[in-house]
Design a protein around this motif. Structure first.
Motif, PDB file in Angstrom:
ATOM      1  N   ARG A   1     -13.030   3.979   2.345  1.00 46.72           N
ATOM      2  CA  ARG A   1     -11.643   3.421   1.785  1.00 46.72           C
ATOM      3  C   ARG A   1     -11.184   4.279   0.667  1.00 46.72           C
ATOM      4  NH1 ARG A   1      -8.944  -0.569   3.922  1.00 46.72           N
ATOM      5  NH2 ARG A   1     -10.839  -1.632   4.764  1.00 46.72           N
TER       6      ARG A   1
ATOM      7  N   GLU B   1       0.563  -1.180  -0.164  1.00 47.73           N
ATOM      8  CA  GLU B   1       0.097   0.068   0.156  1.00 47.73           C
ATOM      9  C   GLU B   1       0.937   1.178  -0.050  1.00 47.73           C
ATOM     10  OE1 GLU B   1      -2.756  -0.515   3.426  1.00 47.73           O
ATOM     11  OE2 GLU B   1      -3.814  -2.182   2.252  1.00 47.73           O
TER      12      GLU B   1
ATOM     13  N   LYS C   1      -8.438 -10.565   5.599  1.00 47.18           N
ATOM     14  CA  LYS C   1     -10.071 -10.060   4.996  1.00 47.18           C
ATOM     15  C   LYS C   1     -10.389 -11.206   4.128  1.00 47.18           C
ATOM     16  CE  LYS C   1      -9.728  -5.384   6.460  1.00 47.18           C
ATOM     17  NZ  LYS C   1      -8.108  -5.129   6.794  1.00 47.18           N
TER      18      LYS C   1
ATOM     19  N   GLU D   1      -5.127   1.750  -2.183  1.00 46.60           N
ATOM     20  CA  GLU D   1      -5.863   0.707  -1.851  1.00 46.60           C
ATOM     21  C   GLU D   1      -6.925   0.662  -2.891  1.00 46.60           C
ATOM     22  OE1 GLU D   1      -6.544  -0.308   2.028  1.00 46.60           O
ATOM     23  OE2 GLU D   1      -6.273   1.489   2.855  1.00 46.60           O
TER      24      GLU D   1
ATOM     25  N   ARG E   1      -2.436   5.449   1.044  1.00 48.42           N
ATOM     26  CA  ARG E   1      -2.091   4.317   1.057  1.00 48.42           C
ATOM     27  C   ARG E   1      -2.928   3.765  -0.400  1.00 48.42           C
ATOM     28  NH1 ARG E   1      -3.978   1.589   6.807  1.00 48.42           N
ATOM     29  NH2 ARG E   1      -2.727   2.943   8.289  1.00 48.42           N
TER      30      ARG E   1
HETATM   31 MG    MG Z   1      -5.971  -1.292   5.556  1.00 52.69          MG
END
Ligand code: MG
Ligand code: ATP
Length: 411
Positions: free
Chosen positions: A120, A65, A210, A114, A112
């Motif tokens: 997010r 990330e 996850k 992502e 990050r």
């Molecule tokens: Mg995270």
């Protein structure tokens, strides 16, 4: 030409979104100050080593990330993915490891790489606290209580639950690690590739996976409870007693390990069911090894970070839009007086605006449309008499007010 778009995973804060953002930051800053935290600002980019060396080679942040690039001088630079490493680096670089405790609050952007989704982003924002120096569970309890007070002050505490765990001391973790390796090795076939990697290097991180298949295997994994040393369980017990004393409700969750490698003893998350799979709003724990990783002396520390966007989304009522006083000159001579009145209002802390063109009717329409709370109307006759018509746009009442009384009248 096609219109330019924001870079993927970034967004603009305008209007209500900006007001929510501002509210979260201000409330957190104010509450943290009551606990004695002082704000620090550290750079948004650091030498890559600050993060790569300390966050753990196997953490998602480091492996996947980080925004890392060589600058024009060939130095490897990383946009900060989190705040704790920079604070600890600053503690060491500023020679503050001998003046402890340090109680640090910070707020600012983090980066990050992502997959963007609800809650997010690639540029997101965090508030955080770090309490550096004390090794006592009272420090952990106080840091958590501060976080809880912030959630209460924002009106989101009812929708969040504190989930608490311990990662024990080094000895507990070593024993637990062996147990986990034994368990996951027996389930090797079902694990994701990432988790197979973690199995070699840091098996506890599999608990944080996850991946759905991983999660099913994790559900049957041993928990740390049976492997805690006597001092480690005493620490955890004391923390729980003190949370009760601070009146912070919690539940235990043995699966919480935290995404970064530098944690021991306390690990916690404040989670909500209201944000889908992005349910963690505030997360933290104890990281007694990090300052030493930065080249300082071994220094105990505990802290948390919270996502401002996620807190903003949880906050029910948006802060209301500000409303101005509209100053409305009628005619050229009135404009000069209008400027004096505008500035007198502003120097009294009152938000006041003037339209740049248009007759009385147009300007009144505009004042109403923008939600002005009052209008100060300046016609020639009034100016000669040293007064202005002050109209309350909520009630509709209007009366003549001498120039010098206008600010106190509208405060
Ligand atoms: Mg995270
Ligand atoms: P997650 O499990 O959601 O990826 P994390 O363990 O990576 O979270 P931390 O590093 O503990 O998150 O960061 C603390 C908090 O910062 C999170 O609880 C969340 O509120 C927020 N946060 C982390 N990453 C993001 C992101 N990419 N976008 C928005 N908020 C984020």
């Amino acid at each position: 030409m096609t219109a330019l778009q924001p870079a993927r995973g970034t967004h603009d804060f305008i209007g209500e979104e900006q007001r929510r953002f501002h509210r979260v930051t201000e409330v957190a800053r104010r509450v943290a100050a009551t606990y004695g935290f002082d704000e620090w600002m550290t750079p948004i980019f650091e030498d890559t080593g600050v993060f790569a060396r300390t966050l753990g080679e196997t953490s998602d942040v480091v492996t996947k990330e980080m925004y890392t690039f060589d600058d024009r001088g060939g130095e490897s630079i990383t946009l900060r993915p989190e705040g704790t490493a920079g604070v600890c680096r600053a503690l060491v670089s500023n020679g503050m490891t001998q003046s402890l405790p340090q109680k640090v609050f910070y707020a600012g952007p983090m980066f990050r790489y992502e997959r963007p989704q609800k809650g997010r982003f690639r540029q997101f924002h965090q508030i955080g606290t770090e309490l550096i120096g004390p090794a006592e569970p009272l420090a952990d309890a106080e840091v958590i209580a501060c976080g809880w007070d912030i959630l209460k002050a924002l009106g989101v505490a009812d929708n969040t639950v504190l989930e608490l765990n311990t990662l024990g001391d080094r000895e507990s973790r070593d024993a637990y690690r062996d147990a986990l390796v034994g368990y996951f090795a027996a389930h090797r076939a079902g694990l994701s590739e990432d988790s197979l990697n973690r199995l070699e290097r840091n098996p506890m991180r599999i608990l944080d996976s996850k991946d759905d298949a991983d999660r099913r295997i994790v559900a049957g994994a041993p928990t740390i409870a049976a492997y805690l040393t006597e001092p480690a369980s005493a620490f955890y017990k004391k923390l729980q007693d003190q949370l009760v004393r601070f009146r912070v409700p919690f539940t235990e969750n043995p699966r919480i390990v935290r995404g970064l490698d530098y944690y021991g003893h306390t690990a916690f998350e404040f989670v909500t069911t209201k944000l889908g799979s992005q349910g963690t709003v505030m997360a933290g724990g104890r990281y007694d090894g990090l300052v030493a990783e930065m080249g300082g002396p071994v220094t105990p520390a505990v802290g948390w970070a919270a996502g401002i966007e996620r807190l903003s989304m949880l906050m029910e009522a948006a802060p209301s839009a500000p409303s101005s006083v509209a100053v409305i000159p009628v005619g050229d001579a009135a404009e000069a007086v209008a400027i004096d009145i505008l500035q007198a209002l502003r120097s009294n802390g009152i938000r006041a605006e003037i339209a740049y063109r248009g007759n009385l009717k147009r300007r009144m329409e505009r004042a109403n449309k923008t939600g002005a709370r009052a209008a100060v109307i300046l016609g020639d006759d009034d100016i000669a008499a040293g007064v202005a018509q002050v109209k309350d746009l909520t009630s509709g009442t209007q009366d003549a007010v001498p120039f010098s009384h206008i600010p106190s009248r509208l405060r």
